[in-house]
Each structure stands twice: as structure tokens, then as C-alpha cells.
Write an enzyme that holds these catalytic residues in place. Structure first.
Site, mmCIF file in Angstrom:
data_model
loop_
_atom_site.group_PDB
_atom_site.id
_atom_site.type_symbol
_atom_site.label_atom_id
_atom_site.label_comp_id
_atom_site.label_asym_id
_atom_site.label_seq_id
_atom_site.Cartn_x
_atom_site.Cartn_y
_atom_site.Cartn_z
ATOM 1 N N TRP A 29 0.842 -1.190 0.000
ATOM 2 C CA TRP A 29 0.000 0.000 0.000
ATOM 3 C C TRP A 29 0.872 1.232 0.000
ATOM 4 O O TRP A 29 2.075 1.138 0.268
ATOM 5 C CB TRP A 29 -0.941 0.017 1.206
ATOM 6 C CG TRP A 29 -0.220 0.070 2.507
ATOM 7 C CD1 TRP A 29 0.152 1.185 3.200
ATOM 8 C CD2 TRP A 29 0.252 -1.049 3.273
ATOM 9 N NE1 TRP A 29 0.823 0.831 4.339
ATOM 10 C CE2 TRP A 29 0.897 -0.532 4.420
ATOM 11 C CE3 TRP A 29 0.181 -2.430 3.107
ATOM 12 C CZ2 TRP A 29 1.479 -1.354 5.378
ATOM 13 C CZ3 TRP A 29 0.767 -3.253 4.070
ATOM 14 C CH2 TRP A 29 1.396 -2.714 5.189
ATOM 15 N N PHE A 32 -1.737 6.577 -1.384
ATOM 16 C CA PHE A 32 -2.850 6.821 -2.286
ATOM 17 C C PHE A 32 -3.723 5.601 -2.509
ATOM 18 O O PHE A 32 -4.818 5.701 -3.030
ATOM 19 C CB PHE A 32 -2.312 7.237 -3.669
ATOM 20 C CG PHE A 32 -1.659 8.583 -3.683
ATOM 21 C CD1 PHE A 32 -0.514 8.829 -2.955
ATOM 22 C CD2 PHE A 32 -2.208 9.603 -4.436
ATOM 23 C CE1 PHE A 32 0.096 10.075 -2.972
ATOM 24 C CE2 PHE A 32 -1.611 10.859 -4.460
ATOM 25 C CZ PHE A 32 -0.459 11.095 -3.726
ATOM 26 N N THR A 34 -4.309 0.939 -2.044
ATOM 27 C CA THR A 34 -3.861 -0.395 -1.632
ATOM 28 C C THR A 34 -3.632 -1.187 -2.907
ATOM 29 O O THR A 34 -4.319 -0.971 -3.909
ATOM 30 C CB THR A 34 -4.888 -1.117 -0.754
ATOM 31 O OG1 THR A 34 -6.138 -1.143 -1.445
ATOM 32 C CG2 THR A 34 -5.055 -0.441 0.586
ATOM 33 N N VAL A 35 -2.665 -2.091 -2.885
ATOM 34 C CA VAL A 35 -2.350 -2.887 -4.066
ATOM 35 C C VAL A 35 -2.550 -4.369 -3.736
ATOM 36 O O VAL A 35 -2.032 -4.856 -2.729
ATOM 37 C CB VAL A 35 -0.907 -2.625 -4.544
ATOM 38 C CG1 VAL A 35 -0.573 -3.485 -5.748
ATOM 39 C CG2 VAL A 35 -0.721 -1.143 -4.895
ATOM 40 N N LYS A 50 -4.194 -2.079 -8.335
ATOM 41 C CA LYS A 50 -4.018 -0.901 -7.469
ATOM 42 C C LYS A 50 -5.349 -0.190 -7.343
ATOM 43 O O LYS A 50 -5.911 0.274 -8.330
ATOM 44 C CB LYS A 50 -2.947 0.015 -8.069
ATOM 45 C CG LYS A 50 -2.724 1.316 -7.306
ATOM 46 C CD LYS A 50 -1.452 2.002 -7.785
ATOM 47 C CE LYS A 50 -1.322 3.404 -7.226
ATOM 48 N NZ LYS A 50 0.030 3.956 -7.426
ATOM 49 N N ASP A 152 10.531 10.645 -8.890
ATOM 50 C CA ASP A 152 10.477 10.063 -7.539
ATOM 51 C C ASP A 152 11.192 8.712 -7.500
ATOM 52 O O ASP A 152 10.668 7.746 -6.948
ATOM 53 C CB ASP A 152 9.036 9.942 -7.055
ATOM 54 C CG ASP A 152 8.961 9.689 -5.544
ATOM 55 O OD1 ASP A 152 9.940 9.994 -4.836
ATOM 56 O OD2 ASP A 152 7.928 9.180 -5.083
HETATM 57 P P1 ATP Z 1 3.034 6.115 -2.914
HETATM 58 O O1 ATP Z 1 2.611 6.564 -1.554
HETATM 59 O O2 ATP Z 1 4.440 5.560 -2.909
HETATM 60 O O3 ATP Z 1 2.791 7.075 -4.025
HETATM 61 P P2 ATP Z 1 1.002 4.529 -4.134
HETATM 62 O O4 ATP Z 1 -0.273 4.508 -3.336
HETATM 63 O O5 ATP Z 1 1.060 5.401 -5.340
HETATM 64 O O6 ATP Z 1 2.176 4.795 -3.174
HETATM 65 P P3 ATP Z 1 2.474 2.366 -5.364
HETATM 66 O O7 ATP Z 1 3.767 2.908 -4.908
HETATM 67 O O8 ATP Z 1 2.186 2.365 -6.818
HETATM 68 O O9 ATP Z 1 1.264 3.021 -4.558
HETATM 69 O O10 ATP Z 1 2.310 0.849 -4.841
HETATM 70 C C1 ATP Z 1 2.321 0.538 -3.439
HETATM 71 C C2 ATP Z 1 3.056 -0.768 -3.210
HETATM 72 O O11 ATP Z 1 2.350 -1.859 -3.833
HETATM 73 C C3 ATP Z 1 4.451 -0.817 -3.820
HETATM 74 O O12 ATP Z 1 5.411 -0.247 -2.982
HETATM 75 C C4 ATP Z 1 4.646 -2.322 -3.998
HETATM 76 O O13 ATP Z 1 5.027 -2.929 -2.780
HETATM 77 C C5 ATP Z 1 3.257 -2.806 -4.366
HETATM 78 N N1 ATP Z 1 3.116 -2.885 -5.832
HETATM 79 C C6 ATP Z 1 2.809 -1.881 -6.667
HETATM 80 N N2 ATP Z 1 2.767 -2.281 -7.956
HETATM 81 C C7 ATP Z 1 3.060 -3.602 -7.942
HETATM 82 C C8 ATP Z 1 3.186 -4.610 -8.971
HETATM 83 N N3 ATP Z 1 2.997 -4.328 -10.254
HETATM 84 N N4 ATP Z 1 3.497 -5.862 -8.593
HETATM 85 C C9 ATP Z 1 3.702 -6.151 -7.281
HETATM 86 N N5 ATP Z 1 3.607 -5.258 -6.273
HETATM 87 C C10 ATP Z 1 3.283 -3.996 -6.582
HETATM 88 MG MG MG Z 2 2.395 6.888 -6.055
#
Ligand code: ATP
Ligand code: MG
Ligand code: MG
Length: 430
Positions: A29, A32, A34-35, A50, A152
Site C-alpha cells: 500500500w 494513495f 492499496t495494491v 491498485k 520520484d
Molecule cells: P506512494 O505513496 O508511494 O505514491 P502509491 O499509493 O502510489 O504509493 P504504489 O507505490 O504504486 O502506490 O504501490 C504501493 C506498493 O504496492 C508498492 O510499494 C509495492 O510494494 C506494491 N506494488 C505496486 N505495484 C506492484 C506490482 N505491479 N506488482 C507487485 N507489487 C506492486
Molecule cells: Mg504513487
């Protein structure tokens, strides 16, 4: 988190996009989203789903990310440019609002996990070189072919193509997807049974985790775990902060420790900010510690400490550069000296690599020769990603020099200006 405008709560078995994607377990997560690991029923493979928070500012950020990812994916049909690929996107209505969902190819652990897994000791220069090559192929594609600045880059935003622990890899371990729907009536007997089952499973998992922790504590006290056999190609992810070089959205970018000096000074920026962060990543992989960890102190700010740390390691910032930014006057006097931090403890990357991290003199010298130009205070003097790919430090690894074929292809790439899109044979990632 899980309220109006926030995260969407997901249970394993939940369906998305009219049943196409079935949630399996949470992968990670961010601020922004959860993944989730999800199974794509249509293509019969695992994907990363995501699910963005629903408030308008998060939806806006997701649309922004989709704009960049669509372009990135469209122009790399053979998926060899070391950048995450977007498979699909759609909206999902839940109790907390409408969530924009992005579907990605499934990747493994982040470089941060890799360093943590190796107990912050550095992963060895041969592995660093392999990872650097992947990142550089990705950056060359972003910068040269697309005109995108990632803005970033850091360890969390580079993911390995496969997981460190193969038993946790659903694809390699041939894990069967769970396609069952969660129970409908939350108070029905079946639903309560399901909850009971889940709690029991959770208890078992917690106990298993504890046992694993105990085991790994014993193991790590004996010897460090092996990273052998891990495929070290990786991909750049998280385009939530990306911008077009000719259409920037903000002056203030990058995560603190990976931030280039021109951002702190407010002096404008271009692709070379990513090259600065890239150097920080390479150093961190090699040593297990961040290159710069600035802290606010008595009488000076975090920014000033950051600039001081840079100058201690890289030499004095040329006066012209130090005084050029819109915020220069906050930090520097008219002679180009820091106003509030007067005494600097001068060192060099090479010295630090040898003295602090016990890297051999010759390895340290070669590595420093690769890193230092990337950390030039003058952004326009930093090498490009393509320059780096041609650097001797990357063209020699434990197998000896790259073979003639690769050398020829790199020359070819040079003579045509950039590596052409769709051609994946130019640079050897092994
Ligand atoms: P941030 O606060 O960093 O902007 P965010 O909500 O935009 O976070 P991401 O950084 O895109 O989210 O993804 C969060 C987490 O999910 C990643 O750090 C990773 O651990 C996992 N993740 C994202 N994309 C993938 C993927 N394609 N395959 C496996 N794990 C993933
Ligand atoms: Mg992000
Ligand atoms: Mg992230």
C-alpha cells in the site's frame, strides 16, 4: 484510511470489473492506494490491482498516472524497457465512493526489500551493476523516447521482476487462485462459519509467521541469506509524480534523500534530476545505507544540512550554481558559502566506500568514477542514462567484458541517437 474518500476495503475473493479480476491477497500500500494480488480470469494470470482512494484529489492523481502509463505501455509493445506495464484500468464503486483501479503486470519485491533482506549490508557490486543496467534502460526509454521525468526514483519504486522468496511467488509456485465469492449475508450461518474459518486461519498464519521469525533470527545470527539465483532484472514503478520535461506541474519534487540540489535551490530541473536519484540508489544498493540522510539541527534546517552533506562528499558547490536558484539566498551568502553551517568535514565518495564500507580500493575507485559525474552540481554536466550504459563500469562484470555483439549494438545505439523502440536485443541485461 478506510472511510469516505479513503481506501476501499477488500476481502479475498472480491470481484472487480464485472468479475474479470478476483482479489487474492494484499501486496502493498501507499499513501494513495492499496495494491492487491488479483487473478485475471480472462487471461488466466495473476496481476497487481491498485485500488486508489476515492476522494477527488486521489482520483485526479490516478488519472494522471494513467496518462503516463498508457503512453509508456503503448510505446513499448515488446515489454523490454524495464518500466512497469499497465494492463487495464476501470472504476469501481464501493461504500467509500468511486475508486479508480489500475491493473499492472505482477512484479516482485522492491529494491528496499532486497536491501532489507540482505540486512542493510549492500548486495555486492556485481548485483548492483545488473540492477543499474535495468534502471538505466528504463530511464533512457523514459527520457529519450518519451520525454518523461519520473521525479520520484528511490528503492521502493523499483521492483524486481520476480520475488526474493520463490515460495511467495504465485506464478513460480503454481499457486491455484481462490475464485470463491465472499458470503452475501454477513449474519448468516455460512458467513459466520467463514469468519470462524478465517480467524482460525489468521491465528495459524500469525503462529507460522512467528515461527518463521524465530527461524530467521537463528539463521541470520549464523550467516546472511543467499541472494543467489534471484533474477536481478527490475522495473521502475509509481508514475504518480511523473511529469513531461516540457510540461512540469510543480517546482518541488523527489523524496528527500534522493532530491537533487537544484530542487532544494529552486533552480529549475530536467531529466538529470532522475540521474541524481539513480546515483543515490546505486550507492545505497552497494552499501546498504542511504547516500544522504539530512537532519534539521540547532540553527539550521534539513535543507541546509542536505546541502552541507553534499558539499562534504562532493566538494564545494560552484558559486554560480549555489546562487542561481530562487531560494539560494536562504542558504548561501554572496560568496557562495553556506550561511549557517560554516565548518564542513570534507571527504569523498571513494574514501567513504573504502573507510566506512570496507570496499576494496580498486572497486571503490572504479565505482566512484561511475558515480561522481552523476552527482555533478551542474545538472547539464551529468551523464545521460545512455552515457551510463556505455560506461566501462557497467561493461565489465564477473563474466568479464561484454562480448563483441553487445559492444557493437551499443555503438549502433549511439550512432542512431537512441535505442529504437521495440528492439529488445540491444542491451544485455544479464
Ligand atoms: P506512494 O505513496 O508511494 O505514491 P502509491 O499509493 O502510489 O504509493 P504504489 O507505490 O504504486 O502506490 O504501490 C504501493 C506498493 O504496492 C508498492 O510499494 C509495492 O510494494 C506494491 N506494488 C505496486 N505495484 C506492484 C506490482 N505491479 N506488482 C507487485 N507489487 C506492486
Ligand atoms: Mg504513487
Ligand atoms: Mg510508491
Amino acid at each position: 484510511g478506510y472511510r469516505k474518500g479513503g481506501y476501499h476495503a477488500v476481502r479475498p475473493g472480491d470481484q472487480f470489473a464485472a468479475g474479470r479480476y478476483v482479489a487474492q491477497r494484499k501486496l502493498g500500500w501507499g499513501n494513495f492506494s492499496t495494491v492487491w494480488l488479483a487473478f485475471d480470469v480472462q487471461s488466466q494470470r495473476y496481476v497487481a490491482l491498485k485500488i486508489q482512494k476515492s476522494a477527488p484529489e486521489f482520483a485526479q492523481a490516478a488519472l494522471h498516472e494513467i496518462e503516463f502509463l498508457s503512453e509508456i505501455t503503448k510505446r513499448d509493445p515488446s515489454n523490454c524497457k524495464c518500466i512497469i506495464q499497465l494492463v487495464d484500468h476501470f472504476k469501481h464503486a464501493g461504500p467509500n465512493g468511486q475508486h479508480i483501479c489500475l491493473v499492472f503486470e505482477l512484479l516482485g519485491d522492491s529494491l528496499l526489500k532486497l536491501v532489507q533482506y540482505n540486512r542493510y549490508k549492500g548486495i555486492g557490486l556485481d548485483r548492483v551493476k545488473r540492477i543499474c543496467k535495468s534502471i538505466l534502460v528504463g530511464l533512457d526509454y523514459l527520457h529519450n523516447e518519451l520525454g518523461i521525468i519520473h521525479s520520484d526514483l528511490k528503492l521502493e519504486n523499483v521492483l524486481l521482476v520476480s520475488t526474493i522468496d520463490p515460495s511467495k511467488d504465485p506464478v513460480r509456485s503454481g499457486l491455484k487462485p481462490n475464485l470463491e465469492r465472499p458470503e452475501g449475508n454477513p449474519n448468516g450461518e455460512a458467513a459466520l462459519n467463514a469468519i470462524e474459518k478465517k480467524l482460525k486461519m489468521r491465528a495459524r498464519r500469525v503462529l507460522a509467521k512467528l515461527a518463521e521469525k524465530k527461524k530467521s533470527a537463528v539463521e541470520s545470527s549464523r550467516s546472511e541469506r543467499s541472494l543467489d539465483g534471484i533474477d536481478l532484472t527490475c522495473k521502475i514503478v509509481d508514475f504518480g509524480n511523473a511529469c513531461w520535461a516540457d510540461k512540469q506541474f510543480t517546482d518541488f519534487i523527489q523524496t528527500r534523500q534522493y532530491r537533487a540540489p537544484e530542487i532544494i535551490l529552486g533552480a529549475g530541473y530536467s531529466f538529470s534530476v532522475d540521474m541524481w536519484s539513480f546515483a543515490c540508489i546505486a550507492f545505497e544498493l552497494a552499501t546498504g545505507e542511504m547516500l544522504f540522510t539530512p537532519k534539521e539541527g540547532h540553527g539550521y534546517s534539513e535543507d541546509e544540512d542536505h546541502l552541507a552533506l553534499m558539499m562534504e562528499l562532493l566538494g564545494k558547490m560552484p558559486k554560480k550554481i549555489a546562487t542561481m536558484g530562487t531560494r539560494s539566498k536562504e542558504y548561501f551568502d554572496r560568496h557562495g558559502d553556506l550561511k549557517r553551517i560554516r565548518r564542513l568535514k570534507l571527504s569523498s565518495i571513494e574514501r567513504v566506500l573504502v573507510d566506512k564500507y570496507k570496499i576494496s580500493e580498486s572497486d571503490a575507485r572504479e565505482f566512484a568514477r561511475f558515480l561522481c559525474p552523476l552527482l555533478d552540481f551542474a545538472p547539464e554536466k551529468r551523464p545521460t542514462a545512455l552515457d551510463c550504459l556505455k560506461h566501462p563500469w557497467l561493461r565489465y562484470n564477473e563474466d568479464g567484458p561484454l562480448n563483441n555483439k553487445d559492444a557493437k549494438n551499443i555503438d549502433l545505439a549511439q550512432s542512431t541517437g537512441s535505442i529504437t523502440s521495440g528492439d529488445c536485443t540491444n542491451i544485455d541485461l544479464t
